[in-house]
Design an enzyme around this catalytic site. Structure first.
Site: not given
Ligand code: 5GP
Ligand code: 5GP
Length: 209
Positions: A16, A43, A93, A96-97, A100-101
């Protein structure tokens, strides 16, 4: 430990441009470590399937543990800065990454390996260097999609998918770049499938940060 079969075909490495995250109606907050460098930040590194779908939140038990990446924290702060409000240190952040991923690539990465791989891939790309070498500068000027993709292909050897957002005045601007990485998570590849999204338009702003 946790074990899962591979449920994806490749990764998107998504970078990003902070200037384009921040100059929107929504605005941004700098992380606690201060204003990030004027460079592309990470990101995420997202497992994806060739049909465009993707797994997510694959292991609720693998909660993000900052102590597992303590040796990477200064690199994460520099190259994976959070710009969301309210101001925070980035752990939200990154967590979360990862949750989730990252947890969906447990066949190749533990938590440390996931962050280390994304940082290395970004480092090796040198996207901003490629853009400026091709005359595409973050100076508030406007460029075509061909100029942007051309400069990045020339400088890195890989053509990204370009995602745009809008600045406060509604101008289309360079927001995120999607590169593709093999399923082993160690090499860039041509993208098997591009993300769905709106085209950027003819004139694309590259705002300063
Ligand atoms: P969000 O921040 O809302 O989670 O995601 C931003 C955009 O990226 C949305 O359009 C969402 O569909 C897309 N996105 C989020 N994660 C992935 C992913 O792993 N793969 C793909 N292809 N798109 C994603
Ligand atoms: P994703 O698109 O990966 O599914 O989700 C991105 C999430 O991370 C969103 O909830 C977003 O609010 C949060 N976030 C925190 N910092 C940042 C940042 O600097 N950029 C982006 N795109 N999302 C961030």
């Amino acid at each position: 430990g946790y074990c899962a079969a591979q449920d994806y075909d490749f990764f998107y490495l998504v970078l990003q441009w902070p200037g384009s995250y921040c100059d929107t109606k929504q605005s941004c907050c700098y992380p606690k470590s201060g204003k990030p460098a004027a460079d592309f930040g990470i990101h995420g590194l997202w497992p994806n399937r060739d049909d465009g779908s993707y797994p997510q939140n694959c292991n609720p038990d693998a909660e993000f543990d900052p102590s597992k990446v303590s040796d990477l924290l200064s690199s994460l702060r520099a190259n994976w800065p959070t710009l969301a409000c309210p101001t925070n240190d980035g752990v939200r952040f990154w967590g979360h990454e990862w949750e989730k991923h990252g947890t969906c690539a447990a066949d190749v990465f533990d938590e440390h390996g996931y962050f280390q791989a994304a940082l290395r891939l970004r480092d090796n790309l040198g996207v901003l260097r490629a853009l400026t070498a091709g005359g595409v500068n973050p100076d508030g000027g406007y460029y075509t999609i061909d100029q942007i993709k051309g400069a990045i292909s020339q400088g890195t050897g890989f053509e990204p998918y370009v995602e745009c957002n809008r600045d406060e005045s509604g101008n289309s601007q360079l927001y995120q770049l999607y590169f593709c990485v093999n399923a082993a998570g160690d090499s860039l590849i041509e993208c098997p499938v591009l993300p769905r999204g709106r085209p950027c338009g003819k004139r694309i702003e590259f705002p300063a940060f």
